[in-house]
Design a protein around this motif. Structure first.
Motif, PDB file in Angstrom:
ATOM      1  N   SER A  72       0.841  -1.193   0.000  1.00 50.83           N
ATOM      2  CA  SER A  72       0.000   0.000   0.000  1.00 50.83           C
ATOM      3  C   SER A  72       0.876   1.244   0.000  1.00 50.83           C
ATOM      4  CB  SER A  72      -0.941   0.019   1.205  1.00 50.83           C
ATOM      5  OG  SER A  72      -1.815   1.139   1.125  1.00 50.83           O
ATOM      6  N   ILE A  73       1.306   1.640  -1.201  1.00 48.01           N
ATOM      7  CA  ILE A  73       2.059   2.881  -1.326  1.00 48.01           C
ATOM      8  C   ILE A  73       1.187   4.052  -0.880  1.00 48.01           C
ATOM      9  CG2 ILE A  73       3.283   4.407  -2.923  1.00 48.01           C
ATOM     10  CD1 ILE A  73       3.801   1.982  -4.701  1.00 48.01           C
ATOM     11  N   SER A  74      -0.101   3.986  -1.221  1.00 52.36           N
ATOM     12  CA  SER A  74      -1.007   5.066  -0.828  1.00 52.36           C
ATOM     13  C   SER A  74      -1.100   5.183   0.685  1.00 52.36           C
ATOM     14  CB  SER A  74      -2.398   4.841  -1.433  1.00 52.36           C
ATOM     15  OG  SER A  74      -2.949   3.600  -1.011  1.00 52.36           O
ATOM     16  N   GLY A  75      -1.170   4.035   1.372  1.00 53.24           N
ATOM     17  CA  GLY A  75      -1.201   4.068   2.826  1.00 53.24           C
ATOM     18  C   GLY A  75       0.087   4.621   3.402  1.00 53.24           C
ATOM     19  N   ALA A  76       1.217   4.259   2.792  1.00 48.75           N
ATOM     20  CA  ALA A  76       2.508   4.767   3.262  1.00 48.75           C
ATOM     21  C   ALA A  76       2.603   6.272   3.058  1.00 48.75           C
ATOM     22  CB  ALA A  76       3.639   4.062   2.530  1.00 48.75           C
ATOM     23  N   LEU A  77       2.133   6.774   1.919  1.00 51.96           N
ATOM     24  CA  LEU A  77       2.177   8.213   1.679  1.00 51.96           C
ATOM     25  C   LEU A  77       1.272   8.966   2.649  1.00 51.96           C
ATOM     26  CD1 LEU A  77       2.211   8.442  -2.226  1.00 51.96           C
ATOM     27  CD2 LEU A  77       4.108   8.818  -0.648  1.00 51.96           C
ATOM     28  N   ALA A  78       0.088   8.419   2.909  1.00 48.79           N
ATOM     29  CA  ALA A  78      -0.818   9.077   3.858  1.00 48.79           C
ATOM     30  C   ALA A  78      -0.220   9.081   5.254  1.00 48.79           C
ATOM     31  CB  ALA A  78      -2.171   8.365   3.853  1.00 48.79           C
ATOM     32  N   PHE A  79       0.371   7.967   5.656  1.00 44.91           N
ATOM     33  CA  PHE A  79       1.007   7.884   6.973  1.00 44.91           C
ATOM     34  C   PHE A  79       2.184   8.855   7.051  1.00 44.91           C
ATOM     35  CE2 PHE A  79       3.929   6.196  10.115  1.00 44.91           C
ATOM     36  CZ  PHE A  79       3.092   5.816  11.148  1.00 44.91           C
ATOM     37  N   GLY A  80       2.999   8.870   6.003  1.00 49.01           N
ATOM     38  CA  GLY A  80       4.149   9.768   5.993  1.00 49.01           C
ATOM     39  C   GLY A  80       3.747  11.225   6.060  1.00 49.01           C
ATOM     40  N   ALA A  81       2.680  11.595   5.351  1.00 46.68           N
ATOM     41  CA  ALA A  81       2.228  12.986   5.371  1.00 46.68           C
ATOM     42  C   ALA A  81       1.788  13.405   6.772  1.00 46.68           C
ATOM     43  CB  ALA A  81       1.089  13.171   4.375  1.00 46.68           C
ATOM     44  N   LYS A  82       1.169  12.486   7.510  1.00 42.29           N
ATOM     45  CA  LYS A  82       0.721  12.808   8.868  1.00 42.29           C
ATOM     46  C   LYS A  82       1.886  13.021   9.831  1.00 42.29           C
ATOM     47  CE  LYS A  82      -3.791  10.520   8.654  1.00 42.29           C
ATOM     48  NZ  LYS A  82      -4.640   9.405   9.191  1.00 42.29           N
ATOM     49  N   LEU A  83       3.028  12.426   9.535  1.00 40.49           N
ATOM     50  CA  LEU A  83       4.176  12.580  10.416  1.00 40.49           C
ATOM     51  C   LEU A  83       4.667  14.024  10.483  1.00 40.49           C
ATOM     52  CD1 LEU A  83       6.272   9.376   9.572  1.00 40.49           C
ATOM     53  CD2 LEU A  83       4.898   9.810  11.622  1.00 40.49           C
ATOM     54  N   PHE A  84       4.317  14.831   9.488  1.00 39.02           N
ATOM     55  CA  PHE A  84       4.713  16.241   9.510  1.00 39.02           C
ATOM     56  C   PHE A  84       3.824  17.081  10.429  1.00 39.02           C
ATOM     57  CE2 PHE A  84       6.184  14.875   5.230  1.00 39.02           C
ATOM     58  CZ  PHE A  84       7.530  15.165   5.371  1.00 39.02           C
ATOM     59  N   ASP A  85       2.651  16.559  10.766  1.00 37.37           N
ATOM     60  CA  ASP A  85       1.701  17.331  11.578  1.00 37.37           C
ATOM     61  C   ASP A  85       2.241  17.509  12.996  1.00 37.37           C
ATOM     62  OD1 ASP A  85       0.063  17.315   9.379  1.00 37.37           O
ATOM     63  OD2 ASP A  85      -1.273  15.748  10.135  1.00 37.37           O
ATOM     64  N   GLY A  86       2.259  18.737  13.457  1.00 34.50           N
ATOM     65  CA  GLY A  86       2.597  19.002  14.846  1.00 34.50           C
ATOM     66  C   GLY A  86       4.052  18.834  15.209  1.00 34.50           C
ATOM     67  N   THR A  87       4.957  18.805  14.227  1.00 36.14           N
ATOM     68  CA  THR A  87       6.373  18.720  14.585  1.00 36.14           C
ATOM     69  C   THR A  87       6.847  20.062  15.149  1.00 36.14           C
ATOM     70  OG1 THR A  87       7.258  19.455  12.450  1.00 36.14           O
ATOM     71  CG2 THR A  87       6.755  17.103  12.686  1.00 36.14           C
ATOM     72  N   ALA A  88       7.969  20.021  15.830  1.00 37.34           N
ATOM     73  CA  ALA A  88       8.538  21.236  16.417  1.00 37.34           C
ATOM     74  C   ALA A  88       9.547  21.892  15.476  1.00 37.34           C
ATOM     75  CB  ALA A  88       9.214  20.899  17.747  1.00 37.34           C
ATOM     76  N   PHE A  89       9.528  21.500  14.206  1.00 38.96           N
ATOM     77  CA  PHE A  89      10.531  21.986  13.271  1.00 38.96           C
ATOM     78  C   PHE A  89       9.957  23.040  12.326  1.00 38.96           C
ATOM     79  CE2 PHE A  89      11.447  17.426  14.073  1.00 38.96           C
ATOM     80  CZ  PHE A  89      12.562  17.615  14.883  1.00 38.96           C
ATOM     81  N   ASP A  90      10.838  23.901  11.866  1.00 35.74           N
ATOM     82  CA  ASP A  90      10.500  24.915  10.863  1.00 35.74           C
ATOM     83  C   ASP A  90      11.441  24.699   9.695  1.00 35.74           C
ATOM     84  OD1 ASP A  90       9.714  27.109   9.434  1.00 35.74           O
ATOM     85  OD2 ASP A  90      10.776  28.566  10.682  1.00 35.74           O
ATOM     86  N   ALA A  91      10.896  24.205   8.566  1.00 34.80           N
ATOM     87  CA  ALA A  91      11.735  23.853   7.426  1.00 34.80           C
ATOM     88  C   ALA A  91      11.128  24.391   6.136  1.00 34.80           C
ATOM     89  CB  ALA A  91      11.888  22.337   7.329  1.00 34.80           C
ATOM     90  N   PRO A  92      11.977  24.837   5.203  1.00 34.70           N
ATOM     91  CA  PRO A  92      11.460  25.297   3.908  1.00 34.70           C
ATOM     92  C   PRO A  92      11.017  24.164   3.003  1.00 34.70           C
ATOM     93  CG  PRO A  92      13.863  25.398   3.928  1.00 34.70           C
ATOM     94  CD  PRO A  92      13.434  25.030   5.323  1.00 34.70           C
ATOM     95  N   ARG A  93      11.441  22.917   3.316  1.00 35.33           N
ATOM     96  CA  ARG A  93      11.071  21.769   2.492  1.00 35.33           C
ATOM     97  C   ARG A  93      10.668  20.595   3.373  1.00 35.33           C
ATOM     98  NH1 ARG A  93      15.144  19.442   0.125  1.00 35.33           N
ATOM     99  NH2 ARG A  93      16.747  20.596   1.279  1.00 35.33           N
ATOM    100  N   ARG A  94       9.633  19.891   2.925  1.00 30.95           N
ATOM    101  CA  ARG A  94       9.204  18.648   3.568  1.00 30.95           C
ATOM    102  C   ARG A  94       9.170  17.569   2.484  1.00 30.95           C
ATOM    103  NH1 ARG A  94       3.651  19.871   6.430  1.00 30.95           N
ATOM    104  NH2 ARG A  94       3.276  20.852   4.407  1.00 30.95           N
TER     105      ARG A  94
END
Length: 245
Positions: A97-119
């Protein structure tokens, strides 16, 4: 905390990966993170540090599949992260499930303590999506959030029914400004390809071999982004109906 990139490594551990491919993939990430080229790329950034996380996926993402976000700012922190990957047990699960992996990966960016110009999500795999949402749906949702998706399709032992995985990743999986596909066609290319890919992602430079056109891997006709789902219904569902649950 300001970092130059937030990078998610999403690694395929589906049953279609044999033990040799598992070992090569694991060694590739471990060696790439410890290599001076990767360390130098991190240090040459504006802040001199990146944020990195890692998870393994197949038909689903298991609760214990994630190595949490860590700041990489030099050899010591990179070695520590590589040690965590190296210490993980080898295992595999059914489904891709590449789609499941992409959805899971996208959620990992939510609420991080980092400030980055690229994700960036860096996703590797040796087969097409065959479970879950259509891969283009979750890819487009990630790109709409400003996430770049790069692909490492593994064609060391290509499926006779699906030999164009490089083109599939180019058209159906990757997306976002400067995104690219870096295929692996032989076992001897694995370690170098992963290192090169990570250096490009950390530095923010698009792969110079990538054609900027909509089809970046040469092919006579567009690929069917739902072929994996169709093949699964024919080849797998009669024998493994639990894949539909």
């Amino acid at each position: 905390m300001a970092v130059d990139v937030e990078l998610v490594l999403a690694v395929d551990i589906s049953h279609s990966m044999d033990e040799r491919e598992f070992a090569l993939q694991r060694a590739g990430y471990v060696e790439a993170l410890r290599h001076p080229d990767f360390i130098n790329a991190v240090r040459l950034g504006v802040t001199g540090r990146i944020a990195l996380t890692y998870f393994e996926w197949a038909g689903t993402v298991r609760d214990d599949a994630v190595i949490a976000w860590q700041v990489i700012d030099g050899a010591e922190s990179a070695d520590a992260f590589a040690d965590k990957i190296e210490a993980r047990p080898f295992r595999s699960f059914r489904g891709t499930s590449i789609s499941g992996a992409l959805a899971f990966g996208a959620k990992l960016f939510d609420g991080t303590a980092f400030d980055a110009p690229r994700r960036v999500i860096d996703i590797s795999g040796d087969g097409p999506n065959n479970i879950g949402m259509p891969v283009t749906t979750t890819r487009d949702a990630a790109v709409a959030k400003g996430i770049i998706v790069n692909g490492l399709p593994i064609l060391i032992s290509p499926s006779p029914s699906f030999s164009h995985l490089d083109q599939y990743y180019a058209e159906c999986v990757t997306g976002g400004p400067g995104s690219f596909v870096l295929p692996v066609y032989a076992a001897s290319e694995f370690v170098t390809a992963i290192r090169r890919k990570l250096v490009l992602e950390v530095s923010g430079i698009a792969d110079p071999r990538a054609d900027p056109g909509p089809i970046r891997i040469g092919a006579a006709a567009p690929v069917d982004c739902l072929q994996g789902e169709r093949d699964r219904r024919f080849f797998s569902d009669p024998y493994f109906p639990e894949l539909n649950r």
